[in-house]
Design an enzyme around this catalytic site. Structure first.
Site, mmCIF file in Angstrom:
data_model
loop_
_atom_site.group_PDB
_atom_site.id
_atom_site.type_symbol
_atom_site.label_atom_id
_atom_site.label_comp_id
_atom_site.label_asym_id
_atom_site.label_seq_id
_atom_site.Cartn_x
_atom_site.Cartn_y
_atom_site.Cartn_z
ATOM 1 N N THR A 164 0.970 -0.961 0.194
ATOM 2 C CA THR A 164 -0.312 -0.197 -0.237
ATOM 3 C C THR A 164 1.001 1.245 0.112
ATOM 4 O OG1 THR A 164 -1.446 -0.862 1.502
ATOM 5 C CG2 THR A 164 -1.307 1.348 0.970
ATOM 6 N N ASP B 216 -5.363 -3.303 -7.056
ATOM 7 C CA ASP B 216 -5.142 -3.982 -5.809
ATOM 8 C C ASP B 216 -5.420 -5.222 -5.438
ATOM 9 O OD1 ASP B 216 -2.898 -4.050 -3.630
ATOM 10 O OD2 ASP B 216 -5.025 -3.280 -2.311
ATOM 11 N N GLU B 217 -4.749 -5.892 -5.176
ATOM 12 C CA GLU B 217 -5.420 -7.624 -4.801
ATOM 13 C C GLU B 217 -5.151 -8.145 -5.617
ATOM 14 O OE1 GLU B 217 -4.922 -8.770 -1.708
ATOM 15 O OE2 GLU B 217 -5.325 -7.130 -0.491
ATOM 16 N N ARG C 75 -0.499 -13.422 9.558
ATOM 17 C CA ARG C 75 -1.088 -12.821 10.423
ATOM 18 C C ARG C 75 -0.376 -11.720 11.025
ATOM 19 N NH1 ARG C 75 -2.721 -10.627 5.991
ATOM 20 N NH2 ARG C 75 -1.201 -11.971 5.445
#
Length: 734
Positions: free
Chosen positions: A33, A219-220, A604
């Site tokens: 990002t 994005d993604e 994560r």
């Protein structure tokens, strides 16, 4: 010092490569990002690109908001002119302007899941489709998959030749689309499909957007489906200044139609593609990353990359196997409480992740008992609650009179004495004359057999027309107040006076807060705009990062988030990877997706990761014996605390089953007693062949008569030996 000097070398390359197709392979926690927002700033500040010539597409409203905010901090002016939006929001804006070219009115409604189910129910009724054989949900799933692949009803009908079942589904798809158009409505998949159709059928519209969006970033990208791929390909084909960012190792939405080949084959579609890998991770410790790399390297269908970090070595991973799910939940909740008590963390720093929603119950109960605040992410969406759906239906009807589902939902809410016969006559009349249900109600006096019903319908249409008049000269909060007051909806709840009614009133109050915030924050607040925003809200957008509670969520919901302390539960074969993926027709592809999901879960974690498993787990009243997940076995012992990797002491099956029965008989809450009614006799005996809905065929090896139920042991042909309670197993003798 330039703002670009704060980026690492690969991030700088991604920023400076502005012309031509660019594929950025961004590993978990690699600052993608940051690279994207600096790239936007570079285009505006250094390359002189007009902000309105830039399109940035994300997958969630939350991500779009974050990107917009970050760009605003980097550039002096123009950030508000950049089109930063989700795929669906982008398509809505385009269709609001040009969908009349496809024969729709520009004030179309957007149908959510419940609306789709209601419409498909009506489709099946009209076509006399037996919903015991062809479930509405299954038909909707097939329709969604077709739309994701840009397959029209005509295309599905053609491919269904010779297959009666597929032909019936295709017929339902055809009628479903016809009724959607008659209602002037689109479902979520239509937003993409209709935009692609618009571009293909109207070259002038496509050209205008190609000129508008000379620089496109997505994005993604690993999560895109075929329709999204075609949309981006069409927009970018003129200038090819297309930058896609993604990580094939985090492609986990195959079940939603995501096509990993979009990112794996990007260079074939755009031959002059420059590929840049972002492999430096800023999130996790070395131990966590090494474990993640070891797991994901077992996949074959991936692009080669290895995450690394300058962060500290960090704690080794912890793995614990417990007797059952109750002990697992006890341990994880106590581990969280201990971290908080000792000052290592706050509750907000901790997340319990799991493969399926069903696994959350035990953790919720244990957290309640421990007095630990928590939030379940991905539960029932606020906007799916009955009272909210009712108010939204009123608002949709005020905004779009052609929405038949909205009429059907609220015509008798609150009660107006309008019966099913009256409604059915109006629907038949609308069908016969090709008009909307609301238009038919406006002509109620002309409908044969409606003399008495017309008098009850009239106050409803007068109400809607009055609300439409109010809409023209009022703010949205004022319109909301009018809807609640003049419809009698709020008064009916107040008169009910129950605790449930009070809860519904509180939810409506919260909805009013939402309307007010929209009115104050939107540049040009409109009812259509508000309904679009509500329709496009995702569950994950409700995560309040400033609140201090433990987060419970599925691994799919956790993508894009990070937590200092992660507890990854249910690491067992049959749970994770799931039983369905192990035995799927395309087992290799399914297992690789499950492994990517595990990789997402591991990455994560920032500081520490705890993995847990249970030797036995109660599922649908059956005790399942599960071995440790293969994903745990793929992590080298050197990255896991040695004392937690001791050889697992085998527990005799009889003892293990006794413990499971005891856990099953224990009450989770004192106020709830779980009972099972035992059958007097069984239709099968030891040695008989039986069939189970999940495990298939097998042979009964033992039947033990207990106080609560029969304990049946079956040696299944494919799933092995299973012990279960007869009342839940529902075994059928072959």
């Amino acid at each position: 010092m330039s703002i670009y000097d704060t980026l690492n070398r690969e991030q700088q390359e991604a920023v400076y490569q502005t012309e031509g197709p660019l594929l950025i392979l961004a590993g978990a926690g690699s600052g993608k990002t940051r690279a994207l927002t600096h790239r936007v700033a570079y285009l505006i500040g250094e390359k002189g690109v007009k902000p309105w010539n830039i399109l940035a597409i994300t997958f969630t409203n939350k991500a779009a908001g974050e990107m917009r905010e970050r760009v605003n901090q980097l550039v002096d002016f123009g950030a508000e002119s950049i089109w930063v939006a989700t795929f669906h929001s982008t398509c809505v804006r385009i269709l609001r302007r040009y969908i009349d070219r496809l024969g729709y009115d520009n004030s179309f409604s957007i149908y959510d899941t419940e609306d789709q189910k209601s419409l498909m129910r009506e489709v099946c009724k009209r076509l006399e489709i037996d919903t015991k054989i062809y479930k509405e949900r299954a038909i909707l799933g097939a329709v969604s998959r077709a739309k994701n692949e840009l397959i029209t009803p005509e295309g599905m009908l053609k491919s269904a030749e010779g297959d009666y079942g597929k032909k019936r589904v295709a017929q339902a798809y055809e009628e479903y689309q016809r009724m959607l158009k008659r209602n002037n409505a689109l479902d979520f998949d239509d937003l993409l499909m209709k935009t692609v159709e618009l571009f293909l059928s109207c070259p002038d519209v496509l050209d205008s957007y190609q000129e508008r969006f000379r620089y496109i970033m997505v994005d993604e990208y690993q999560d895109t489906n075929t329709a999204q791929f075609q949309l981006i390909r069409l927009l970018a084909q003129k200038y090819e200044n297309l930058c896609v960012v993604g990580d094939d190792d985090q492609s986990i939405y195959r079940f939603r139609g995501a096509n990993i080949r979009n990112i794996l084959s990007f260079e074939k579609v755009f031959p002059n593609t420059r590929v840049i890998k972002l492999e430096q991770n800023y999130r996790s410790t070395k131990n966590i990353l090494k474990a993640a790399n070891e797991v994901i390297h077992h996949n074959y269908g991936r692009k080669d990359k290895t995450l690394w970090t300058e962060n500290e070595q960090g704690e080794k991973l912890v793995f614990r196997q417990f007797m059952n799910g109750f002990e697992e939940a006890d341990y994880l909740v106590e581990a969280i409480r201990r971290r908080v008590r000792e000052g290592e963390a706050q509750y907000r720093d901790c997340a319990i992740l799991y493969r399926t929603n069903a696994q959350s119950r035990l953790f919720e109960e244990k957290l309640i008992y421990a007095g630990i605040p928590y939030k379940l992410i991905g539960g029932i969406n606020f906007y799916a609650r009955k009272e909210i759906k009712d108010i939204l239906a009123y608002l949709k009807l005020v905004d779009n009179g052609q929405d038949d589902l909205a009429v059907q939902r609220v015509i008798n809410v609150p009660k107006r004495g309008i019966g099913a016969t009256t409604l059915n006559r109006a629907m038949d009349y609308a069908q016969a004359y090709g008009i909307s249900l609301y238009d038919a109600l406006m002509q109620a006096s002309k409908i044969p057999g409606m003399s008495r019903g017309a008098g009850k319908v009239l106050p409803f249409t007068v109400l809607i027309e009055r609300l439409r008049a109010i809409k023209e000269h009022s703010t949205l909060p004022e319109l909301m107040d009018a809807v609640l007051r003049e419809s009698g909806y709020l008064k009916a709840l107040e008169e009910e006076g129950s605790e449930e009614a009070q809860g519904r009133i509180e939810n409506i109050d919260e909805f009013i807060n939402k309307v007010t915030v929209y009115q104050e924050s939107a540049q040009e607040p409109t009812l259509s705009g508000f309904l679009e925003e509500v329709a496009l809200v995702a569950d994950i957008d409700g995560l309040e990062e400033d609140s201090n509670y433990v987060v419970l969520m599925t691994l799919h919901s956790a993508k894009g988030l990070e937590f200092p302390y992660v507890y990854l539960a249910g690491m067992e074969e049959g749970i994770f990877p799931s039983y369905m993926s192990i035995h799927a027709d395309e087992a290799q592809e399914e297992l690789e997706e499950e492994r990517r999901l595990c990789y997402v879960g591991i990455t994560r974690a920032k500081k520490a990761l705890v993995l847990s498993a249970a030797r036995q787990r109660m599922v649908r009243g059956e005790v399942q014996y599960n071995s440790i997940s293969r994903f745990v076995g793929e992590i080298p012992e050197e990255y896991i605390e040695e004392q937690k990797r001791e050889p697992i002491r085998e527990v005799p099956r009889a003892a293990a089953y006794a413990q499971a029965k005891q856990a099953f008989q224990n009450k989770s809450f004192e106020s709830k007693q779980f009972t099972v009614k035992r059958a007097d006799t069984l239709e099968y005996k030891e040695g008989d062949r039986v069939r189970h809905i999940k495990f298939g065929e097998g042979t009964v090896t033992s039947i033990v008569e207990g106080g609560r139920d029969y304990e049946v042991t079956v040696d299944f042909d494919g799933a092995g030996i299973k012990k279960m309670f007869a009342s839940f197993a529902k075994l059928k003798k072959i």
